[in-house]
Design an enzyme around this catalytic site. Sequence first.
Site, PDB file in Angstrom:
ATOM      1  N   HIS A  37      22.683  16.824 -21.792  1.00 32.65           N
ATOM      2  CA  HIS A  37      21.760  16.171 -22.718  1.00 32.65           C
ATOM      3  C   HIS A  37      20.482  15.720 -21.998  1.00 32.65           C
ATOM      4  O   HIS A  37      19.362  16.026 -22.441  1.00 32.65           O
ATOM      5  CB  HIS A  37      22.454  14.969 -23.361  1.00 32.65           C
ATOM      6  CG  HIS A  37      21.620  14.262 -24.381  1.00 32.65           C
ATOM      7  ND1 HIS A  37      21.675  14.559 -25.725  1.00 32.65           N
ATOM      8  CD2 HIS A  37      20.697  13.267 -24.264  1.00 32.65           C
ATOM      9  CE1 HIS A  37      20.827  13.783 -26.379  1.00 32.65           C
ATOM     10  NE2 HIS A  37      20.228  12.980 -25.512  1.00 32.65           N
ATOM     11  N   GLU A  38      20.660  14.994 -20.904  1.00 37.34           N
ATOM     12  CA  GLU A  38      19.493  14.476 -20.187  1.00 37.34           C
ATOM     13  C   GLU A  38      18.705  15.603 -19.512  1.00 37.34           C
ATOM     14  O   GLU A  38      17.487  15.525 -19.390  1.00 37.34           O
ATOM     15  CB  GLU A  38      19.922  13.425 -19.157  1.00 37.34           C
ATOM     16  CG  GLU A  38      20.633  12.219 -19.748  1.00 37.34           C
ATOM     17  CD  GLU A  38      19.837  11.526 -20.842  1.00 37.34           C
ATOM     18  OE1 GLU A  38      18.589  11.611 -20.833  1.00 37.34           O
ATOM     19  OE2 GLU A  38      20.472  10.927 -21.728  1.00 37.34           O
ATOM     20  N   HIS A  64      16.130  16.878 -21.965  1.00 34.26           N
ATOM     21  CA  HIS A  64      14.907  16.051 -21.968  1.00 34.26           C
ATOM     22  C   HIS A  64      14.067  16.327 -20.725  1.00 34.26           C
ATOM     23  O   HIS A  64      12.846  16.504 -20.813  1.00 34.26           O
ATOM     24  CB  HIS A  64      15.286  14.568 -22.003  1.00 34.26           C
ATOM     25  CG  HIS A  64      15.901  14.115 -23.290  1.00 34.26           C
ATOM     26  ND1 HIS A  64      15.352  14.367 -24.521  1.00 34.26           N
ATOM     27  CD2 HIS A  64      17.031  13.383 -23.526  1.00 34.26           C
ATOM     28  CE1 HIS A  64      16.106  13.825 -25.469  1.00 34.26           C
ATOM     29  NE2 HIS A  64      17.134  13.225 -24.887  1.00 34.26           N
TER      30      HIS A  64
END
Length: 447
Positions: free
Chosen positions: A19-20, A23
């Site tokens: 997920h990170e 980003h």
Amino acid sequence: MLLTVLAFIVTLGVLVTVHEWGHYWVARRCGVKVLTFSIGFGKPLLRWRRGDENWQLAAIPLGGYVRMLDEREAPIPPQDAGLAFNRQHPFKKILIVVAGPLANLILAGLLYAGLYVHGVDAIRPVAGQVLPASIAERAGFRPGDLLVAVADRPVASWDEAFVALLDAAGDDAPVAVRVRDAQGRESERTLPLAELGRSVYEPRLLIRLGFSPYPLTTTIERVEPGSAADAAGLRAGDVIVTLDQRALAQWGQLQSVLQEGAAPLTLGVLRDGTVRALTVVPKAVGVGGRTIGRLGLEPAVDKQAWQAAQVRLQYAPLGAVSAAVEKIAIQTRLTLSMFGRMIVGKASLDQVSGPLTIATYAGESARLGLSTYIEYLALISLSLAVLNLLPVPLLDGGHLLYHVVELLTGRPVSPQVEAIGQRIGLTLLFALMALALFNDIHRLFLG
């Protein structure tokens, strides 16, 4: 316990990192300077530098963050102004925010597609039992029926049938099920799912409808020591042929009687070629606010029928990708439908789960094998993607809403509005976390 903890750590580690990373990867390509990439919150346990970026593993593993250069947090040198997140075009901000959930979505798709290429062991949707007086029996289902399609969607396993029933339940209308009986004749039957009310979204949906995939016999496999059955003299290998002087054709008849209470029963038992009558007094057990009877028996499974029900679902690469996309679309729709129904009170809040349940299921799936664990990991990754896109402040969906407003109006959302949004978001998230923790404790220790 060790396997559960390890599986939980791996699950969170993989999902948060992916997920990170989404980003981070998009932020770098949009020309935004990244200051910190953190897996976990709180005090750093391990830190290292990559160029001018801080990378760390923190003490609380329930999430992570990517901290970017931003003038709203601290003054920055004039030469770095173009690298600040707040200076970017709203479209770039939207891309950066969406990238995290999108990364989890892509991970889920890759895991599902990989499983379908490798092959997934499943159970053909053959009714091993249809419980007497159940919704399924009233609808005309009988043991041996094969579910061919649910709401015009072909199903090849009980998992697919379960998901199709959940998906169709959102319309509150009876669901048409195409069935092939034991003689090979096809017909259509209708399941009135609305009779279940809020219970329709529970994991025990199939049992509540009256289906069981297990072809149970009336032969006793095991008698629990000290149980009501043990006290009555029942033994492993006994065949129960009558219940209160009526022929017992399937184990579900006995289950249905026990669901009605703990009244004494007279069982006709075949042992060593002789039928003998035994009276047994079930133990009264409270379940869901009512009293049911418990004997302490385990029935034997018809091994031949159970073996025939096993199937391996396997696809060519393109078919696997198509199946993965379809599964993601259905699961996303189900997740959103579930939240919508919980908000309006049509689904129980008991379905909200927290880290304890996630850890338990992670451990159970790991014990069942790598394929089961990977499928569980894909499901949680997909759920994380969908939930993060909900328009709740502090979640990616809340930030996405702010940046869409900025794109449409030409100016950023005011700090005052963001501050109010943060307070609302914190309140909602704390309430959700408290509910999830309560459900976890009740489910694992009291349920």
